[in-house]
Scaffold this active site. Structure first.
Site, PDB file in Angstrom:
ATOM      1  N   GLY A  46       0.861  -1.184   0.000  1.00 23.03           N
ATOM      2  CA  GLY A  46       0.000   0.000   0.000  1.00 23.03           C
ATOM      3  C   GLY A  46       0.889   1.223   0.000  1.00 23.03           C
ATOM      4  N   GLU A  47       0.518   2.179   0.802  1.00 17.76           N
ATOM      5  CA  GLU A  47       1.308   3.418   0.910  1.00 17.76           C
ATOM      6  C   GLU A  47       1.856   3.471   2.327  1.00 17.76           C
ATOM      7  OE1 GLU A  47       3.260   5.907  -0.706  1.00 17.76           O
ATOM      8  OE2 GLU A  47       1.647   5.205  -2.011  1.00 17.76           O
ATOM      9  N   SER A  48       3.157   3.297   2.465  1.00 16.65           N
ATOM     10  CA  SER A  48       3.719   3.144   3.811  1.00 16.65           C
ATOM     11  C   SER A  48       3.505   4.384   4.689  1.00 16.65           C
ATOM     12  CB  SER A  48       5.203   2.776   3.740  1.00 16.65           C
ATOM     13  OG  SER A  48       5.906   3.661   2.925  1.00 16.65           O
ATOM     14  N   CYS A  78       6.026  -5.536   0.372  1.00 16.75           N
ATOM     15  CA  CYS A  78       6.243  -4.215  -0.242  1.00 16.75           C
ATOM     16  C   CYS A  78       6.203  -3.074   0.789  1.00 16.75           C
ATOM     17  CB  CYS A  78       5.244  -4.035  -1.375  1.00 16.75           C
ATOM     18  SG  CYS A  78       5.816  -2.831  -2.569  1.00 16.75           S
ATOM     19  N   ARG A  99      12.562   3.195  -0.437  1.00  9.69           N
ATOM     20  CA  ARG A  99      11.226   3.223  -1.068  1.00  9.69           C
ATOM     21  C   ARG A  99      11.327   3.467  -2.574  1.00  9.69           C
ATOM     22  NH1 ARG A  99       7.256   7.384   1.595  1.00  9.69           N
ATOM     23  NH2 ARG A  99       5.789   6.250   0.298  1.00  9.69           N
ATOM     24  N   ILE A 125       5.524  -3.502  -7.607  1.00  5.58           N
ATOM     25  CA  ILE A 125       4.777  -2.255  -7.840  1.00  5.58           C
ATOM     26  C   ILE A 125       5.395  -1.177  -6.944  1.00  5.58           C
ATOM     27  CG2 ILE A 125       2.498  -1.142  -7.778  1.00  5.58           C
ATOM     28  CD1 ILE A 125       1.307  -4.037  -7.801  1.00  5.58           C
ATOM     29  N   ARG A 126       6.105  -0.270  -7.517  1.00  2.00           N
ATOM     30  CA  ARG A 126       6.828   0.770  -6.751  1.00  2.00           C
ATOM     31  C   ARG A 126       7.478   0.132  -5.506  1.00  2.00           C
ATOM     32  NH1 ARG A 126       4.004   5.027  -4.622  1.00  2.00           N
ATOM     33  NH2 ARG A 126       2.231   3.652  -4.427  1.00  2.00           N
ATOM     34  N   HIS A 161       4.757  -8.888  -4.537  1.00  4.77           N
ATOM     35  CA  HIS A 161       3.385  -9.188  -4.076  1.00  4.77           C
ATOM     36  C   HIS A 161       2.946 -10.616  -4.446  1.00  4.77           C
ATOM     37  CE1 HIS A 161       2.043  -5.024  -3.070  1.00  4.77           C
ATOM     38  NE2 HIS A 161       2.972  -4.696  -3.936  1.00  4.77           N
ATOM     39  N   GLU A 163       0.550 -12.217  -3.245  1.00  5.29           N
ATOM     40  CA  GLU A 163      -0.922 -12.279  -3.194  1.00  5.29           C
ATOM     41  C   GLU A 163      -1.569 -11.901  -4.533  1.00  5.29           C
ATOM     42  OE1 GLU A 163       0.943  -9.950  -1.994  1.00  5.29           O
ATOM     43  OE2 GLU A 163       0.018  -8.009  -2.386  1.00  5.29           O
TER      44      GLU A 163
END
Ligand code: GLN
Length: 200
Positions: A46-48, A78, A99, A125-126, A161, A163
């Protein structure tokens, strides 16, 4: 077995589906009391920065840190790697992660790396890069010279990821960690009972 998924932000639904497809009960964790009885915890991608803020405002930060210290198996994917790294809010694993180290969203890619001797699809993803780790951290996988999966005691880290794929190689490693922790606490329970009995 119940595995908790930190449900503050990020790809929570994908983790639920991933676990459910394997017949594992997932519990979304948004409040401290929901941690009761879980045998493993997933910190999703997600967005840390957002997850960090919500960890504080939800009151989950300290209880999760305490459970990690007690040995609860935790798997960060991630953004989860960033949070669990030594400069992340959870400060749990002796690793340093940078990051967005592979570039922007548009540079997302699927690679194929080896874990436990098996070629595994890896979705980035990023994603962060693990740039430094203490010698007691076990590297589980590298891709093009970058560490993409690692383990330190009860903490499992994947920069990618799993998942978002059907591959269960990393999930199986996490389930083994949970089983090992379970038998460890069972044997210390037996030992305590024995000590109490001897004291009578
Ligand atoms: N780049 C995100 C962060 O730094 C992580 C991206 C992800 O979890 N897929 O928080």
């Amino acid at each position: 077995m119940i595995i908790g998924i930190l449900g503050l932000q990020g790809d929570v639904a994908e983790h639920i589906t991933y676990l459910c497809l394997q017949g594992i009960v997932a519990r979304v964790i948004k409040k401290p009391h929901e941690l009761e009885g879980i045998e493993g915890l997933i910190i999703p991608g997600g967005e840390s920065t957002t997850i960090s803020k919500l960890l504080v405002s939800s009151g989950l930060l300290q209880p999760i840190k305490a459970l990690i210290d007690e040995g609860l198996p935790v798997w960060g994917t991630c953004a989860g790697v960033i949070l669990l790294s030594q400069e992340g809010l959870l400060e749990s694993a002796p690793v340093k992660a940078t990051r967005n180290a592979y570039g922007a969203q548009i540079h997302s890619f699927i690679g194929h790396g080896k874990i436990a001797g098996k070629i595994t699809p890896m979705v980035f993803i990023r994603a962060p890069k693990i740039e430094w780790l203490s010698p007691d951290v076990e590297v589980l996988s590298t891709l093009d010279g970058n560490i993409v999966a690692a383990r330190h005691k009860n903490i499992l880290l994947t920069a990618f990821h799993p998942e978002l794929t059907k591959d269960c190689t990393i999930l199986d490693i996490f389930l083994e960690m949970i089983a090992a922790q379970k038998s460890k606490s069972k044997s210390s329970q037996i030992q305590n009972t024995r000590l109490q009995a001897n004291a009578l």
